[in-house]
Design a protein around this motif. Structure first.
Motif, PDB file in Angstrom:
ATOM      1  N   PRO A 233       0.812  -1.227   0.000  1.00 20.94           N
ATOM      2  CA  PRO A 233       0.000   0.000   0.000  1.00 20.94           C
ATOM      3  C   PRO A 233       0.840   1.270   0.000  1.00 20.94           C
ATOM      4  CG  PRO A 233      -0.866  -1.573   1.587  1.00 20.94           C
ATOM      5  CD  PRO A 233       0.469  -2.101   1.147  1.00 20.94           C
ATOM      6  N   GLY A 234       2.011   1.223   0.627  1.00 18.97           N
ATOM      7  CA  GLY A 234       2.862   2.411   0.676  1.00 18.97           C
ATOM      8  C   GLY A 234       3.407   2.822  -0.674  1.00 18.97           C
ATOM      9  N   SER A 235       3.401   1.882  -1.628  1.00 20.52           N
ATOM     10  CA  SER A 235       3.934   2.179  -2.957  1.00 20.52           C
ATOM     11  C   SER A 235       3.047   3.125  -3.756  1.00 20.52           C
ATOM     12  CB  SER A 235       4.156   0.876  -3.734  1.00 20.52           C
ATOM     13  OG  SER A 235       5.161   0.100  -3.120  1.00 20.52           O
ATOM     14  N   THR A 236       1.867   3.446  -3.211  1.00 25.31           N
ATOM     15  CA  THR A 236       1.079   4.523  -3.814  1.00 25.31           C
ATOM     16  C   THR A 236       1.814   5.852  -3.653  1.00 25.31           C
ATOM     17  OG1 THR A 236      -0.097   4.890  -1.726  1.00 25.31           O
ATOM     18  CG2 THR A 236      -1.123   3.376  -3.327  1.00 25.31           C
ATOM     19  N   MET A 237       2.626   5.954  -2.588  1.00 29.70           N
ATOM     20  CA  MET A 237       3.339   7.183  -2.221  1.00 29.70           C
ATOM     21  C   MET A 237       2.387   8.370  -2.154  1.00 29.70           C
ATOM     22  SD  MET A 237       7.142   6.780  -3.894  1.00 29.70           S
ATOM     23  CE  MET A 237       7.895   7.801  -2.634  1.00 29.70           C
ATOM     24  N   ALA A 238       1.158   8.066  -1.788  1.00 28.11           N
ATOM     25  CA  ALA A 238       0.128   9.093  -1.615  1.00 28.11           C
ATOM     26  C   ALA A 238      -0.964   8.522  -0.729  1.00 28.11           C
ATOM     27  CB  ALA A 238      -0.454   9.520  -2.962  1.00 28.11           C
ATOM     28  N   ALA A 239      -1.563   9.358   0.093  1.00 29.33           N
ATOM     29  CA  ALA A 239      -2.619   8.920   1.000  1.00 29.33           C
ATOM     30  C   ALA A 239      -3.951   8.875   0.252  1.00 29.33           C
ATOM     31  CB  ALA A 239      -2.703   9.858   2.202  1.00 29.33           C
ATOM     32  N   ASP A 240      -4.052   7.945  -0.675  1.00 28.53           N
ATOM     33  CA  ASP A 240      -5.253   7.760  -1.493  1.00 28.53           C
ATOM     34  C   ASP A 240      -6.097   6.661  -0.850  1.00 28.53           C
ATOM     35  OD1 ASP A 240      -7.137   6.920  -3.368  1.00 28.53           O
ATOM     36  OD2 ASP A 240      -5.808   7.266  -5.074  1.00 28.53           O
ATOM     37  N   PRO A 241      -7.192   7.001  -0.162  1.00 21.45           N
ATOM     38  CA  PRO A 241      -7.947   6.006   0.616  1.00 21.45           C
ATOM     39  C   PRO A 241      -8.425   4.813  -0.195  1.00 21.45           C
ATOM     40  CG  PRO A 241      -8.653   8.228   1.166  1.00 21.45           C
ATOM     41  CD  PRO A 241      -7.758   8.355  -0.013  1.00 21.45           C
ATOM     42  N   MET A 242      -8.955   5.044  -1.391  1.00 20.97           N
ATOM     43  CA  MET A 242      -9.498   3.954  -2.196  1.00 20.97           C
ATOM     44  C   MET A 242      -8.393   3.005  -2.653  1.00 20.97           C
ATOM     45  SD  MET A 242     -12.743   4.229  -2.206  1.00 20.97           S
ATOM     46  CE  MET A 242     -13.162   3.109  -3.534  1.00 20.97           C
ATOM     47  N   ALA A 243      -7.314   3.558  -3.174  1.00 16.08           N
ATOM     48  CA  ALA A 243      -6.220   2.720  -3.666  1.00 16.08           C
ATOM     49  C   ALA A 243      -5.572   1.936  -2.531  1.00 16.08           C
ATOM     50  CB  ALA A 243      -5.178   3.588  -4.371  1.00 16.08           C
ATOM     51  N   ILE A 244      -5.330   2.610  -1.406  1.00 18.91           N
ATOM     52  CA  ILE A 244      -4.695   1.954  -0.261  1.00 18.91           C
ATOM     53  C   ILE A 244      -5.550   0.790   0.236  1.00 18.91           C
ATOM     54  CG2 ILE A 244      -4.101   2.247   2.172  1.00 18.91           C
ATOM     55  CD1 ILE A 244      -3.306   5.146   1.432  1.00 18.91           C
ATOM     56  N   SER A 245      -6.838   1.019   0.361  1.00 18.71           N
ATOM     57  CA  SER A 245      -7.743  -0.018   0.855  1.00 18.71           C
ATOM     58  C   SER A 245      -7.773  -1.222  -0.070  1.00 18.71           C
ATOM     59  CB  SER A 245      -9.156   0.548   1.016  1.00 18.71           C
ATOM     60  OG  SER A 245      -9.167   1.646   1.894  1.00 18.71           O
TER      61      SER A 245
END
Length: 458
Positions: A233-245
């Motif tokens: 999830p950290g590889s988003t390198m952004a606090a994007d709730p939908m992608a992280i979840s």
């Protein structure tokens, strides 16, 4: 500073801390799977490898990986981390020399730290495969070269704007960049080193060498499982709730399916639900989902994890029969499933499923285009890393040597390489189960006789 940049930076740093914590997981898994006489050596290697990786990546690796250059290597800002990152707010024009990673607006040093802990993971993978017979200094030297040059070049090809990325290859969190790189380097090292003394008999039979602490190995597995919730999830390198979840659930699902299927397959093959296979099944599922965690659905992650759980058991047995001695199963977990997971992007990807445009994989109507790009990436990464690592190993072997002496291997690397022991007050004693059974039988007979006398009085 923009609130989104603050949130993104905190997210990147916290997940980076989780990935760093995986160093403990690798240390405990590997030491648990090794014999007690080599425990200090395993722990020390895992402790120092992050320090070595940090210096290699800081001095040159980061620049080779993310510096502006050509399709094969970074050429700008290569020595030390240089070039101001002037993107303090979302949408601000990037003015640094690391354009390939300008897509995230977090500060330069946050980007660097997050990538650094990934680099350290690739080097740590090698440690377990070459355990119990490699010279300490030789491992340190190889790790430095791996993180200084080999890992960053592959990273540039895929994450640094290199030719594989331009050809349409995807690797979201490092199935190829991290895991297969570590796996190929480990395989080459094992081939140069040869098996441990006593692992294979003269007539070709396999002699099992069990680890000294499944408790340590299990603790390490849980630590790595937790760390993967930062890794992917950290590889988003952004606090994007939908992608992280989404990524969190696909990651966990593949991991648990890896556990379940590997346990079942091991039960069928060896007759018992082997804990070591279950641990490697978890790790195999997590590795396999790493490149595709943002590109596949949850149902697809079930299949990916299940396939990996079965494959890792077969792979461990295969390498053992081929006399490729890997004490912890690192090659089966990281190389085999890193390659498998990379190819599965081309099979299971669904365009835009977590907000990322990849095109569809073969099973979702995308044809062979994406699968072809993934396969090309596997071949290029494997060929480069295996050959270059083999060259480095042979140079080390020809100069300072790679393997400890026979006496040192038999006595244990803890004493020979470090001059101390993990368990200095613990004396190993072989239990005589025949005597125990006899004693228990006599005690049972004595108690039964005494009980009969008491009943007769009543």
């Amino acid at each position: 500073m923009d609130s989104k940049v603050v949130a993104d930076t905190l997210w990147v740093l916290v997940t980076g801390f989780l990935v760093f914590f995986m160093n403990l997981g690798f240390a405990t898994v590997e030491s648990g799977f090794a014999r007690s006489k080599n425990c200090v050596n395993i722990l020390s290697k895992n402790f120092i490898v992050f320090a070595v990786s940090s210096m290699g990546f800081l001095l040159l690796g980061w620049g080779l990986m993310f510096g502006d250059g050509n399709g094969f290597i970074g050429l700008s800002g290569i020595f030390m981390v240089s070039g101001a990152d002037n993107s303090p707010a979302v949408g601000a024009a990037y003015q640094g020399v690391y354009s390939a990673i300008s897509w995230t607006g977090v500060p330069l040093w946050a980007k660097f730290f997050f990538q650094l802990v990934f680099c350290g993971t690739a080097a740590t993978i090698v440690s377990g495969a070459v355990a119990e017979r490699i010279k300490y200094v030789s491992f340190i030297l190889f790790s430095f070269v791996l993180t200084l040059v080999i890992y960053p070049i592959v990273g540039h090809w895929i994450w640094g704007g290199g030719f594989l990325a331009s050809l349409g290859m995807f690797d979201f969190a490092g199935g190829s960049v991290v895991h297969s790189v570590g796996g190929w380097a480990a395989l080459s090292g094992v081939l140069v080193l040869g098996p441990r003394v006593g692992k294979y008999t003269k007539d070709g039979k396999i002699h099992p060498i069990p680890g000294h602490s499944m408790s340590l190995a299990t603790i390490g597995a849980f630590v790595l499982w937790l760390g993967w919730f930062g890794f992917n999830p950290g590889s988003t390198m952004a606090a994007d709730p939908m992608a992280i979840s989404h990524i969190l659930v696909t990651t966990n699902t593949a991991g648990v399916m890896g556990i379940l299927v590997s346990t079942i397959v091991a039960w069928l093959v060896v007759g018992k639900p082997d804990l070591g296979m279950s641990i490697n099944g978890l790790l195999a599922g997590l590795v396999a989902i790493t490149p595709s965690c943002a590109y596949v659905s949850v149902p697809s992650s079930i299949l990916i994890g299940a396939i990996s759980g079965a494959i890792v058991v077969v792979s461990v047995i295969f390498f053992d029969r081929m006399k490729i001695d890997d004490p912890v199963g690192a090659i089966s977990v990281h190389l085999v499933n890193g390659v498998l997971g990379t190819l599965e992007v081309g099979l299971f990807a669904q365009d835009g499923i977590a907000g990322v445009s990849t095109g569809n994989g073969l099973f979702f109507g995308g044809g062979l285009k994406l699968l072809g790009a993934q396969a090309l990436g596997v071949v290029c990464v494997g060929g480069f890393v295996f050959v270059s690592s083999l060259v480095v190993w042979y140079i080390i072997k020809a100069t300072i040597g790679v393997r400890v002496s026979l006496k040192e291997e038999m006595d244990g690397l803890d004493i020979g390489e470090h001059g101390n022991q993990a368990y200095p007050d613990f004396v190993m004693q072989k239990t005589s189960y025949t005597l125990i059974s006899k004693d228990i039988g006599l005690e049972f007979a004595r108690q039964n006789k005494a009980g009969t006398k008491e009943e007769s009085k009543v």
